[in-house]
Design an enzyme around this catalytic site. Structure first.
Site, PDB file in Angstrom:
ATOM      1  N   HIS A 114       0.884  -1.185   0.000  1.00 46.61           N
ATOM      2  CA  HIS A 114       0.000   0.000   0.000  1.00 46.61           C
ATOM      3  C   HIS A 114       0.916   1.228   0.000  1.00 46.61           C
ATOM      4  CE1 HIS A 114      -3.511   2.354   0.520  1.00 46.61           C
ATOM      5  NE2 HIS A 114      -3.912   1.995   1.725  1.00 46.61           N
TER       6      HIS A 114
ATOM      7  N   ASP B 248       2.632   5.795  -6.410  1.00 48.23           N
ATOM      8  CA  ASP B 248       3.861   5.660  -5.627  1.00 48.23           C
ATOM      9  C   ASP B 248       5.131   5.715  -6.467  1.00 48.23           C
ATOM     10  OD1 ASP B 248       2.458   5.196  -3.174  1.00 48.23           O
ATOM     11  OD2 ASP B 248       1.930   3.229  -3.962  1.00 48.23           O
TER      12      ASP B 248
ATOM     13  N   HIS C 201      -2.240  -1.563 -10.387  1.00 47.17           N
ATOM     14  CA  HIS C 201      -3.237  -1.103  -9.412  1.00 47.17           C
ATOM     15  C   HIS C 201      -4.478  -1.958  -9.559  1.00 47.17           C
ATOM     16  CE1 HIS C 201      -5.905   1.573  -7.199  1.00 47.17           C
ATOM     17  NE2 HIS C 201      -4.815   2.141  -6.712  1.00 47.17           N
TER      18      HIS C 201
HETATM   19  C1  MLT Z   1      -4.157   4.628  -2.755  1.00 41.39           C
HETATM   20  O1  MLT Z   1      -4.095   5.793  -3.161  1.00 41.39           O
HETATM   21  O2  MLT Z   1      -4.686   4.328  -1.677  1.00 41.39           O
HETATM   22  C2  MLT Z   1      -3.480   3.562  -3.539  1.00 41.39           C
HETATM   23  O3  MLT Z   1      -3.470   3.879  -4.893  1.00 41.39           O
HETATM   24  C3  MLT Z   1      -4.018   2.186  -3.262  1.00 41.39           C
HETATM   25  C4  MLT Z   1      -5.437   1.919  -3.677  1.00 41.39           C
HETATM   26  O4  MLT Z   1      -6.177   2.788  -4.110  1.00 41.39           O
HETATM   27  O5  MLT Z   1      -5.841   0.744  -3.545  1.00 41.39           O
END
Ligand code: MLT
Length: 391
Positions: free
Chosen positions: A235, A328, A274
């Site tokens: 995450h 990320d 993702h």
């Molecule tokens: C987020 O911004 O929390 C990440 O991209 C992870 C997600 O959306 O699952």
């Protein structure tokens, strides 16, 4: 009755589709955020995040996420003043942060501990009115930046600084980490990053905080859970792993060999892919643009070039499967060029995402139903207990 329910159970499971990792399962209704994964688009309360990212500051975004509309100037002024008034934390919380064995503790663990400690100093923490949840939520948005700033200062062997009420949320956060008023670029990039990370569907940390609040426990417990979940490398923790990887590659001319090996050995490449996006994450698109500029300005153009080459190789190998950079991938290159310690990248994410956690919790509470999924039982049945001396 109990007997009847038990008899029904196998049929019930037989009719349900089991989705590993709750993939594709609808867990709640929301008006806060929508992701069009195929088109690579994301909106906050109807507004395209790319526009919001360029136009608003963090306070305006937090207001939008929580209250469902863009604030008028006077609403924004009141909201900002309230957050400023909530920035300080009790000195005892700073003491707790100071006794944590800093060198061996991830700053996300320190942040999580800081939030837990903070809750114990609020005599109203357990009151279950919607107003109280909202008020503590706003306090946590303000105070998480203060705690993260203090964590950074303590890690650097420096004394934490008091918040500066003349600065907006992102500028003050930079100030509390470094002890200096940020440059224009630092302030702008921090503001953009806090806006872009503020909410993102029912991701693992948001879901964790919603699951925790659904038992009608206190807000501090829910936010501490969100931090604990965000910390993981699958995450929010991916952003720091990306920078470790780019550093390990070392130079753009070594990227091909490194990536060929990683792809051949099916190594998980952090910062790509993702669950929802099958196209370029719009946040990554924005960060990629700024990464190029910033790496050049910081005299580290090679860092961007390594990242770009890694991106090309991954898209070449996996783009057809819908694997592209996520939020990320480039964010860490930006933080690095701003001089931020790699281990602090995920706390920065948390300082932003707390607005999303709070907004989701406040949206969910009026329709609350405790989260209670079930499992497909694959174990034995009807075994006879064997006394220990006969096993
Ligand atoms: C987020 O911004 O929390 C990440 O991209 C992870 C997600 O959306 O699952």
């Amino acid at each position: 009755m109990a007997q009847k329910a038990a008899e029904k159970a196998p049929a019930f499971f037989g009719q349900q589709e089991y989705a590993k990792g709750l993939d594709g399962v609808i867990a709640c209704e929301t008006h806060i955020n929508y992701i069009d994964g195929a088109a690579g688009k994301m909106i906050y309360r109807g507004y395209d995040v790319e526009e919001i990212g360029e136009q608003t500051n963090y306070e305006e975004t937090a207001y939008l996420l929580i209250y469902g509309k863009l604030p008028t100037q006077s609403e924004l002024d009141d909201f900002t003043a309230k957050l400023i008034s909530y920035r300080s934390v009790p000195p005892e919380v700073i003491q707790v942060l100071k006794i944590i064995p800093t060198a061996k503790t991830h700053p996300m663990s320190a942040l999580r501990t800081g939030v837990s400690a903070l809750g114990t100093f609020n005599p109203d923490a357990e009151e279950q009115s919607v107003e109280n949840y909202e008020d503590i939520g706003l306090q946590l948005i303000a105070k998480l930046a203060t705690i993260a700033g203090a964590v950074q200062r303590i890690r650097a062997g420096k004394e934490p600084v008091e918040p500066d009420p003349s600065l907006d949320h992102s500028a003050n956060f930079c100030y509390m980490m470094t002890g200096e008023k940020p440059s224009e670029v630092f302030e702008k990039m921090m503001g953009l990053s806090l806006v872009l990370h503020a909410d993102h569907g029912v991701n693992a940390s948001t879901f964790s905080s919603m699951v925790v609040i659904s038992s009608l426990t206190d807000m501090y417990s829910a936010i501490a859970a969100g931090i604990g979940s965000l910390k993981g490398p699958l995450h929010g923790g991916a952003n720091e792993q990306v920078l470790y990887m780019l550093n390990e590659i070392g130079s753009a001319d070594k990227a091909d060999e490194y990536m060929d090996n990683a792809i051949k050995n099916k190594v998980k490449i952090m910062g790509f892919g993702h669950r929802v996006y099958k196209a370029y994450d719009p946040r990554a698109r924005i960060f990629a643009l700024h990464s190029k500029e910033l790496c050049e300005a910081a005299g580290k153009p090679e860092l961007y070039e390594i990242a770009k080459r890694v991106e090309e190789k991954v898209i070449d190998a996996y783009g057809a499967k819908g694997i592209f950079p996520n939020v990320d991938f480039y964010s860490g290159t930006i933080y690095h060029c701003l001089g931020i310690e790699t281990a602090m990248f995920t706390p920065l994410f948390a300082v932003s995402r707390v607005a999303g956690w709070v907004a989701r919790i406040l949206e969910y509470l009026p329709q609350n139903r405790i989260f209670r999924p079930r499992a497909v039982y694959l174990g034995e049945k009807d075994l006879q207990y064997v006394p220990i001396d006969q096993r």
